[in-house]
Design a protein around this motif. Structure first.
Motif, PDB file in Angstrom:
ATOM      1  N   LEU A   1     -19.646 -17.630 -37.088  1.00 49.76           N
ATOM      2  CA  LEU A   1     -18.884 -16.441 -36.730  1.00 49.76           C
ATOM      3  C   LEU A   1     -17.468 -16.577 -37.267  1.00 49.76           C
ATOM      4  O   LEU A   1     -16.944 -17.687 -37.402  1.00 49.76           O
ATOM      5  CB  LEU A   1     -18.827 -16.254 -35.210  1.00 49.76           C
ATOM      6  CG  LEU A   1     -20.134 -15.967 -34.467  1.00 49.76           C
ATOM      7  CD1 LEU A   1     -19.859 -15.922 -32.956  1.00 49.76           C
ATOM      8  CD2 LEU A   1     -20.768 -14.665 -34.931  1.00 49.76           C
ATOM      9  N   GLY A   2     -16.842 -15.450 -37.545  1.00 49.69           N
ATOM     10  CA  GLY A   2     -15.421 -15.454 -37.842  1.00 49.69           C
ATOM     11  C   GLY A   2     -14.635 -15.448 -36.549  1.00 49.69           C
ATOM     12  O   GLY A   2     -15.086 -14.900 -35.530  1.00 49.69           O
ATOM     13  N   ASP A   3     -13.460 -16.050 -36.545  1.00 46.16           N
ATOM     14  CA  ASP A   3     -12.621 -16.039 -35.341  1.00 46.16           C
ATOM     15  C   ASP A   3     -12.070 -14.643 -35.068  1.00 46.16           C
ATOM     16  O   ASP A   3     -11.733 -14.324 -33.928  1.00 46.16           O
ATOM     17  CB  ASP A   3     -11.471 -17.043 -35.492  1.00 46.16           C
ATOM     18  CG  ASP A   3     -11.960 -18.481 -35.505  1.00 46.16           C
ATOM     19  OD1 ASP A   3     -13.078 -18.737 -35.028  1.00 46.16           O
ATOM     20  OD2 ASP A   3     -11.214 -19.356 -35.991  1.00 46.16           O
ATOM     21  N   ASN A   4     -11.983 -13.816 -36.085  1.00 47.16           N
ATOM     22  CA  ASN A   4     -11.571 -12.420 -35.940  1.00 47.16           C
ATOM     23  C   ASN A   4     -12.843 -11.610 -35.741  1.00 47.16           C
ATOM     24  O   ASN A   4     -13.398 -11.030 -36.664  1.00 47.16           O
ATOM     25  CB  ASN A   4     -10.816 -11.966 -37.197  1.00 47.16           C
ATOM     26  CG  ASN A   4     -10.023 -10.704 -36.970  1.00 47.16           C
ATOM     27  OD1 ASN A   4      -9.999 -10.139 -35.878  1.00 47.16           O
ATOM     28  ND2 ASN A   4      -9.351 -10.246 -38.018  1.00 47.16           N
TER      29      ASN A   4
ATOM     30  N   SER B   1     -15.340  -9.434 -39.370  1.00 54.50           N
ATOM     31  CA  SER B   1     -15.913 -10.604 -40.024  1.00 54.50           C
ATOM     32  C   SER B   1     -17.373 -10.367 -40.384  1.00 54.50           C
ATOM     33  O   SER B   1     -18.187 -10.029 -39.518  1.00 54.50           O
ATOM     34  CB  SER B   1     -15.808 -11.830 -39.104  1.00 54.50           C
ATOM     35  OG  SER B   1     -16.462 -12.935 -39.677  1.00 54.50           O
ATOM     36  N   ALA B   2     -17.712 -10.540 -41.651  1.00 57.45           N
ATOM     37  CA  ALA B   2     -19.109 -10.465 -42.099  1.00 57.45           C
ATOM     38  C   ALA B   2     -19.734 -11.840 -41.917  1.00 57.45           C
ATOM     39  O   ALA B   2     -19.733 -12.676 -42.823  1.00 57.45           O
ATOM     40  CB  ALA B   2     -19.171 -10.023 -43.561  1.00 57.45           C
ATOM     41  N   ASP B   3     -20.249 -12.091 -40.728  1.00 58.32           N
ATOM     42  CA  ASP B   3     -20.780 -13.408 -40.383  1.00 58.32           C
ATOM     43  C   ASP B   3     -22.267 -13.319 -40.069  1.00 58.32           C
ATOM     44  O   ASP B   3     -22.941 -12.396 -40.525  1.00 58.32           O
ATOM     45  CB  ASP B   3     -19.967 -14.026 -39.239  1.00 58.32           C
ATOM     46  CG  ASP B   3     -19.757 -13.047 -38.082  1.00 58.32           C
ATOM     47  OD1 ASP B   3     -20.714 -12.308 -37.749  1.00 58.32           O
ATOM     48  OD2 ASP B   3     -18.647 -13.011 -37.519  1.00 58.32           O
ATOM     49  N   SER B   4     -22.778 -14.264 -39.284  1.00 56.15           N
ATOM     50  CA  SER B   4     -24.222 -14.319 -39.038  1.00 56.15           C
ATOM     51  C   SER B   4     -24.767 -13.077 -38.342  1.00 56.15           C
ATOM     52  O   SER B   4     -25.978 -12.822 -38.402  1.00 56.15           O
ATOM     53  CB  SER B   4     -24.584 -15.569 -38.224  1.00 56.15           C
ATOM     54  OG  SER B   4     -24.520 -16.731 -39.027  1.00 56.15           O
ATOM     55  N   ARG B   5     -23.907 -12.302 -37.709  1.00 63.40           N
ATOM     56  CA  ARG B   5     -24.375 -11.049 -37.110  1.00 63.40           C
ATOM     57  C   ARG B   5     -24.808 -10.052 -38.172  1.00 63.40           C
ATOM     58  O   ARG B   5     -25.558  -9.111 -37.878  1.00 63.40           O
ATOM     59  CB  ARG B   5     -23.265 -10.452 -36.245  1.00 63.40           C
ATOM     60  CG  ARG B   5     -22.917 -11.270 -35.009  1.00 63.40           C
ATOM     61  CD  ARG B   5     -21.659 -10.751 -34.344  1.00 63.40           C
ATOM     62  NE  ARG B   5     -20.479 -10.958 -35.201  1.00 63.40           N
ATOM     63  CZ  ARG B   5     -19.257 -10.509 -34.907  1.00 63.40           C
ATOM     64  NH1 ARG B   5     -19.073  -9.805 -33.791  1.00 63.40           N
ATOM     65  NH2 ARG B   5     -18.247 -10.747 -35.705  1.00 63.40           N
TER      66      ARG B   5
END
Length: 226
Positions: free
Chosen positions: A176-179, A183-187
Motif C-alpha cells: 500500500l502507499g502511505d498516501n 496510490s496505485a497499490d495492491s488495491r
C-alpha cells in the motif's frame, strides 16, 4: 594492424571498465530511485531520491532477473521498489502483508491476522495534489502488526477504502502507499510477486523541492525511512 575500433577501446579502456563496474553496482548491489509522485506522502515527497539496497533480499545476475542466492525475506513495514505486475513500471510502496497473512480493510482501517490497526494523533493538513493544488487531508499514526508509521487520507476522495479478508499466498506481497487515497497499490494492481521486487529503500539520498525551482531540501538528505 590495429583497427579504429580496437584503438578506441584501448584509449578508453579505463572509462569502459568504470562503466562496467558502475553498471554492475547499480544493477546488482545498490541503486537510487527518484520519487515522481505523492503516493508515499507524508514519508516520501516528490523530488526525494531514495537509496535502494538490491541485496536486501536476493542477489541477481546484473541486468537480469535471475536469482543467484536468496539473502533475506521481505518483511511487513519494508518500503520496496518493484516492477508493477500490470505493466512493469517501477513503483515504490510499503509492504503491509506477506505470505500467510490474512489482511482486510474496512472503511480505511486495516486488519492483519485479526488485529485491528490503531489510529492516533490525527492532524489536519493541506496536501499538494498534482493537477489540483492543495487539498485538505488527515494525517495519523497507524499501528498494526508490530509496525508504526504515518499515513494520510485526502478528505472527500473516494478511493478503495474496503476489501474483503484475503489470505496472501506464499511468494506474494500486499503493498500500500502511505498516501492511502492517492496510490496505485495492491488495491488496484493486485499482489506483487516476490520475484518482481527490486530492492528495499532505506534512506533518502537527496531531495529537492520540485515546486521551488529545485531548491535542495537539505534537512531530508540522509534521512532514514520508517
Amino acid at each position: 594492424m590495429k583497427t579504429p575500433v580496437m584503438q578506441l577501446l584501448r584509449e578508453n579502456r579505463g572509462f569502459l571498465i568504470f562503466l562496467l563496474c558502475f553498471g554492475f553496482f547499480r544493477t546488482a548491489i545498490a541503486d537510487w530511485n527518484p520519487i515522481p509522485t505523492g503516493s508515499m506522502r507524508p514519508n516520501l515527497l516528490e523530488g526525494d531520491v531514495v537509496l535502494v539496497n538490491r541485496l536486501a533480499y536476493d542477489f541477481k545476475l546484473p541486468l537480469s532477473q535471475i536469482v543467484v542466492a536468496r539473502l533475506g525475506d521481505p518483511q511487513r513495514g519494508d518500503i520496496i521498489t518493484f516492477s508493477s505486475p500490470t505493466d512493469g513500471t517501477r513503483l515504490i510502496k510499503r509492504i503491509v502483508a506477506v505470505g500467510g497473512d490474512v489482511i482486510e480493510m474496512r472503511d480505511e482501517r486495516l486488519y492483519i491476522n485479526g488485529e485491528a490497526a490503531r489510529y492516533e494523533h490525527e492532524t489536519p493538513v493541506r496536501e499538494p495534489v498534482a493537477g489540483i493544488g492543495e487539498w485538505p487531508a488527515r494525517r495519523v499514526q497507524e499501528q498494526v502488526g508490530g509496525q508504526t508509521r504515518q499515513v494520510q487520507w485526502l478528505d472527500g476522495v473516494h478511493a478503495r477504502s474496503s476489501f474483503e479478508p484475503l489470505t496472501v499466498p506464499a511468494g506474494q506481497l500486499l503493498v500500500l502507499g502511505d498516501n492511502r487515497d492517492n496510490s496505485a497499490d495492491s488495491r488496484y494492481i493486485g499482489l506483487v510477486p516476490r520475484e518482481a521486487v527490486i530492492g528495499r529503500a532505506h534512506h533518502i539520498l537527496a531531495s529537492a523541492d520540485l515546486d521551488g525551482v529545485w531548491t535542495p531540501r537539505l534537512e531530508r538528505f540522509g534521512m532514514p525511512l520508517r
